[in-house]
Design a protein around this motif. Structure first.
Motif, PDB file in Angstrom:
ATOM      1  N   UNK A 182      35.531  50.921  31.568  1.00 41.51           N
ATOM      2  CA  UNK A 182      36.981  51.013  31.655  1.00 41.51           C
ATOM      3  C   UNK A 182      37.434  51.417  33.051  1.00 41.51           C
ATOM      4  N   UNK A 183      36.591  52.165  33.762  1.00 48.32           N
ATOM      5  CA  UNK A 183      36.951  52.651  35.089  1.00 48.32           C
ATOM      6  C   UNK A 183      36.521  51.721  36.211  1.00 48.32           C
ATOM      7  N   UNK A 184      35.520  50.869  35.971  1.00 45.82           N
ATOM      8  CA  UNK A 184      34.954  50.041  37.028  1.00 45.82           C
ATOM      9  C   UNK A 184      35.020  48.562  36.659  1.00 45.82           C
ATOM     10  N   UNK A 185      35.511  47.705  37.586  1.00 44.48           N
ATOM     11  CA  UNK A 185      35.627  46.266  37.309  1.00 44.48           C
ATOM     12  C   UNK A 185      34.266  45.613  37.073  1.00 44.48           C
ATOM     13  N   UNK A 186      34.305  44.429  36.469  1.00 38.98           N
ATOM     14  CA  UNK A 186      33.078  43.734  36.095  1.00 38.98           C
ATOM     15  C   UNK A 186      32.323  43.225  37.312  1.00 38.98           C
ATOM     16  N   UNK A 187      31.010  43.126  37.157  1.00 39.60           N
ATOM     17  CA  UNK A 187      30.135  42.592  38.202  1.00 39.60           C
ATOM     18  C   UNK A 187      28.902  42.003  37.535  1.00 39.60           C
ATOM     19  N   UNK A 188      28.364  40.931  38.134  1.00 45.37           N
ATOM     20  CA  UNK A 188      27.117  40.338  37.650  1.00 45.37           C
ATOM     21  C   UNK A 188      25.971  41.041  38.364  1.00 45.37           C
ATOM     22  N   UNK A 189      25.173  41.786  37.627  1.00 44.07           N
ATOM     23  CA  UNK A 189      24.099  42.586  38.195  1.00 44.07           C
ATOM     24  C   UNK A 189      22.742  42.059  37.732  1.00 44.07           C
ATOM     25  N   UNK A 190      21.685  42.589  38.331  1.00 49.72           N
ATOM     26  CA  UNK A 190      20.326  42.201  37.970  1.00 49.72           C
ATOM     27  C   UNK A 190      19.470  43.443  37.806  1.00 49.72           C
ATOM     28  N   UNK A 191      18.535  43.377  36.863  1.00 51.31           N
ATOM     29  CA  UNK A 191      17.587  44.481  36.725  1.00 51.31           C
ATOM     30  C   UNK A 191      16.653  44.554  37.925  1.00 51.31           C
ATOM     31  N   UNK A 223      23.910  43.237  43.155  1.00 48.40           N
ATOM     32  CA  UNK A 223      24.895  42.351  42.543  1.00 48.40           C
ATOM     33  C   UNK A 223      24.472  40.919  42.779  1.00 48.40           C
ATOM     34  N   UNK A 224      24.464  40.112  41.727  1.00 49.22           N
ATOM     35  CA  UNK A 224      23.967  38.740  41.806  1.00 49.22           C
ATOM     36  C   UNK A 224      25.005  37.796  42.400  1.00 49.22           C
ATOM     37  N   UNK A 225      26.218  37.907  41.911  1.00 51.62           N
ATOM     38  CA  UNK A 225      27.275  36.978  42.305  1.00 51.62           C
ATOM     39  C   UNK A 225      28.518  37.799  42.612  1.00 51.62           C
ATOM     40  N   UNK A 226      28.888  37.828  43.870  1.00 52.99           N
ATOM     41  CA  UNK A 226      29.978  38.677  44.334  1.00 52.99           C
ATOM     42  C   UNK A 226      31.039  37.798  44.983  1.00 52.99           C
ATOM     43  N   UNK A 227      32.120  37.488  44.281  1.00 54.14           N
ATOM     44  CA  UNK A 227      33.105  36.571  44.853  1.00 54.14           C
ATOM     45  C   UNK A 227      33.805  37.191  46.055  1.00 54.14           C
ATOM     46  N   UNK A 228      34.082  36.380  47.074  1.00 53.71           N
ATOM     47  CA  UNK A 228      34.788  36.900  48.245  1.00 53.71           C
ATOM     48  C   UNK A 228      36.257  37.132  47.935  1.00 53.71           C
ATOM     49  N   UNK A 229      36.916  37.892  48.794  1.00 52.03           N
ATOM     50  CA  UNK A 229      38.352  38.093  48.635  1.00 52.03           C
ATOM     51  C   UNK A 229      38.690  39.511  48.231  1.00 52.03           C
ATOM     52  N   UNK A 230      39.894  39.677  47.718  1.00 49.70           N
ATOM     53  CA  UNK A 230      40.433  40.980  47.345  1.00 49.70           C
ATOM     54  C   UNK A 230      39.553  41.690  46.320  1.00 49.70           C
ATOM     55  N   UNK A 231      39.333  42.968  46.512  1.00 46.60           N
ATOM     56  CA  UNK A 231      38.585  43.777  45.552  1.00 46.60           C
ATOM     57  C   UNK A 231      39.540  44.343  44.504  1.00 46.60           C
ATOM     58  N   UNK A 232      39.095  44.344  43.280  1.00 44.19           N
ATOM     59  CA  UNK A 232      39.928  44.892  42.211  1.00 44.19           C
ATOM     60  C   UNK A 232      39.876  46.415  42.241  1.00 44.19           C
ATOM     61  N   UNK A 233      41.034  47.067  42.207  1.00 40.62           N
ATOM     62  CA  UNK A 233      41.019  48.528  42.057  1.00 40.62           C
ATOM     63  C   UNK A 233      40.431  48.914  40.706  1.00 40.62           C
ATOM     64  N   UNK A 234      39.862  50.092  40.638  1.00 41.58           N
ATOM     65  CA  UNK A 234      39.367  50.595  39.374  1.00 41.58           C
ATOM     66  C   UNK A 234      40.497  51.172  38.538  1.00 41.58           C
ATOM     67  N   UNK A 235      40.130  51.860  37.468  1.00 43.98           N
ATOM     68  CA  UNK A 235      41.123  52.502  36.609  1.00 43.98           C
ATOM     69  C   UNK A 235      40.550  53.826  36.141  1.00 43.98           C
TER      70      UNK A 235
END
Length: 599
Positions: free
Chosen positions: A320-329, A333-345
């Motif tokens: 709920x506090x941190x935006x989604x990300x595609x991660x790997x064990x 981060x596997x796939x990190x789109x360029x551009x504006x970063x989403x603020x957390x909550x």
């Protein structure tokens, strides 16, 4: 066309969360694992993208005014199939495009437009199993081969869907509800000519109340094992069914929540996803060792995961506090789109409230440092067979930014708390969920969190339905109602909606409006429209096949006749919008409506 908007430096955080580029978990081709397909909103509209991991090249595949999210990558990595409907009405045809680009072509010539009911693609590059649903035909399944006319291999009036095609293309698994219970599917395995191979149908006490689901055939040539999900111990769990011998291997993992699984690419183990009390975690199950090993993930929610050929696991994670990300064990981060970063909550707090049907789990967010009583939004999830989780959501975060507390309730009917909790809402549909919401409302007021004079009931789809039903059956409980794409007139909605949802409504209510009119009447918001006291805001997609526009207009007309305070926003899409500007506009209208009527 994307509307011009303010520079990122001038945007409020809530708008940045919607505009920030997002990506889905990439799907990869089994025989060409460097070729991937994912969904992103990078252009301002959610569309499909191809990603060649060997070169790093990413390419936008689809480009439609109302967006595209339904796509499948062929096992050989050569083709991307995508579903082409009209402005979100979910009725259309499959098209395909080369992974490397080029013109789209009709993927299955000879099949008329329909609602989709599953798709499985063969490893030979020319075979597809296509599920279709129409009001006239019910569900049909076709075997389609390039250059040949599609052949129908299954047909039934009740809802069904394609599950999977075996590695060698000789077995086809489908889920069906021929027994008339759309909440609990049975399984059938067919040969490509439609000949039945095996059936599995769980029953309990002579009635069909236990569901089965297809999770996938073993990814090994000649292997006839099918991974399925079952509910025999009161929750979703995996087992391995050898459809050739009939042998069933129950894994008995003894995890407390719902469990799903998929094969590791070599077939030696399973990737286990465990969902419990609004959070999730990952494990590997090894067949040889019969051992369950946890895969470390941060606290929060894993909304998708896949095992790669090198043994690593990639997963889409958020809290709920941190935006989604595609991660790997394997790390990073596997796939990190360029551009504006989403603020957390802000993080969620867990609340458990005693209710009429047992303990109710609610998730609460409030502005940092705020003390009650606060204006409070009860944001009700759709489904109804879904649940709110500790995951990132831009909508609730926007309310928090504007000074509201947000309460999300996993009422009876929600998933993740056992089969009995999910199945509890039959026959008294809507009314049972609202009993649980009322119990949490009483806690929110009694605890000092919520201001009883400033309570908003809101939600989309089934949450929108519960909003309108709650405003009519609990008229003194709510200060304001905001319903997105709701069921408003249940009888008219039944007659206008897509066939698969008719089957679900028959299961929930025990028959058709003609067979059980008293149940439809008791569960329909329009029955109670004259009792509504709070101002009502409704948004509706004019092409929506799930909550069709005519039944919403019936409800609005009744509000107009009695001069009730209300506003309606109609937009040119289906059951929600894939256009970022449109989503932002809708949130802005909702916030403005609340501000004008609550102050």
């Amino acid at each position: 066309m994307t509307e011009p908007h303010a520079p990122a430096s001038e945007m409020p955080d809530w708008e940045k969360r919607f505009r920030a580029p997002r990506v889905s978990l990439p799907e990869w081709a089994e025989d060409a694992p460097d070729r991937c397909l994912f969904v992103s909103n990078a252009t301002g509209t959610y569309e499909l993208y191809a990603w060649d991991r060997s070169t790093g090249e990413q390419r936008q595949v689809t480009d439609r005014p109302n967006g595209t999210t339904d796509g499948v990558l062929s096992p050989d990595g050569e083709w991307i199939w995508w579903f082409d409907d009209k402005d979100g009405d979910e009725f259309g045809v499959w098209r395909r495009q080369r992974f490397t680009g080029g013109e789209d072509e009709l993927a299955t010539p000879g099949l008329d437009p329909s609602y989709p009911a599953g798709l499985a693609l063969g490893r030979d590059g020319r075979t597809a199993v296509v599920g279709r649903s129409t009001d006239e035909e019910g569900t049909t399944v076709h075997l389609a081969r390039i250059g040949e006319r599609p052949v129908e291999i299954y047909r039934h009036r009740e809802s069904a869907g394609v599950g999977d095609l075996s590695h060698d293309g000789t077995l086809i698994a489908i889920e069906h509800t021929e027994h008339g219970d759309a909440m609990h599917s049975a399984l059938r395995v067919l040969r490509p000519d439609g000949t039945p191979v095996a059936d599995l149908d769980d029953t309990e006490g002579g009635t069909r109340e236990l569901g089965l689901e297809v999770l996938g055939f073993a990814p090994v040539a000649g292997d006839t094992r099918l991974l399925i999900g079952h509910q025999r111990r009161g929750r979703w769990e995996p087992l391995v069914w050898d459809v050739a011998t009939g042998e069933q291997t129950d894994l008995a993992l003894e995890l407390p929540g719902d469990v799903s699984a998929e094969w590791y690419p070599d077939g030696t183990g399973l990737l286990i996803a465990h969902s419990f009390e609004a959070r999730s975690e990952l494990f590997r199950y090894d067949f040889a060792a019969r051992e369950l090993v946890e895969l470390p993930t941060p606290p929060g929610t894993v909304s998708g995961a896949t095992a790669r050929p090198d043994g690593s696991v990639e997963y889409l994670w958020s809290s709920a506090a941190e935006p989604s990300a595609v991660r790997s064990t394997a790390g990073g981060v596997v796939l990190d789109p360029p551009g504006m970063r989403s603020p957390g909550s802000v993080p969620v707090e867990d609340v458990w409230v005693e209710g009429p049907g047992g303990r109710i789990h609610a998730l609460v967010q409030k502005p940092a440092g705020a003390t009650g009583p606060l204006p409070t939004v009860f944001d009700i999830h759709g489904g109804p067979t879904w649940h709110d989780s500790d995951s990132f959501a831009a909508g609730p975060a926007a309310w928090v930014d504007h000074g509201y507390a947000v309460v999300r309730v996993n009422y009876r009917g929600s998933t993740g708390y056992g089969r009995a909790w999910t199945d509890a809402l039959k026959h008294r549909v809507g009314l049972i969920e609202l009993e649980d919401i009322a119990a949490v409302r009483e806690w929110a007021i009694g605890s000092g969190l919520a201001d009883p004079a400033r309570l908003i009931l809101t939600g989309g789809s089934w949450g929108g339905y519960l909003t309108l039903l709650g405003l009519g059956t609990q008229p003194d409980a709510w200060s304001l109602g905001i319903a997105a794409v709701p069921v408003a007139d249940y009888v008219t909605a039944y007659h206008d909606e897509m066939e698969a949802l008719k089957a679900m409504d028959r299961t929930l209510l025990g028959g058709t409006p003609e067979e059980v009119p008293e149940r439809f009447e008791a569960s329909s918001p329009i029955t109670y429209v004259d009792q509504v006291k709070a101002p009502v805001y409704i948004s509706a997609g004019v092409n929506d096949p799930r909550c069709p526009i005519r039944q919403i207009e019936n409800y609005v007309r009744r509000l107009e006749e009695r001069g009730a305070v209300h506003e309606v926003y109609r937009y040119d899409a289906g059951h929600g919008s894939l256009v970022v500007d449109e989503r932002i506009k809708q949130v802005r209208l909702e916030l403005d409506f609340a501000e004008r009527h609550l102050g």
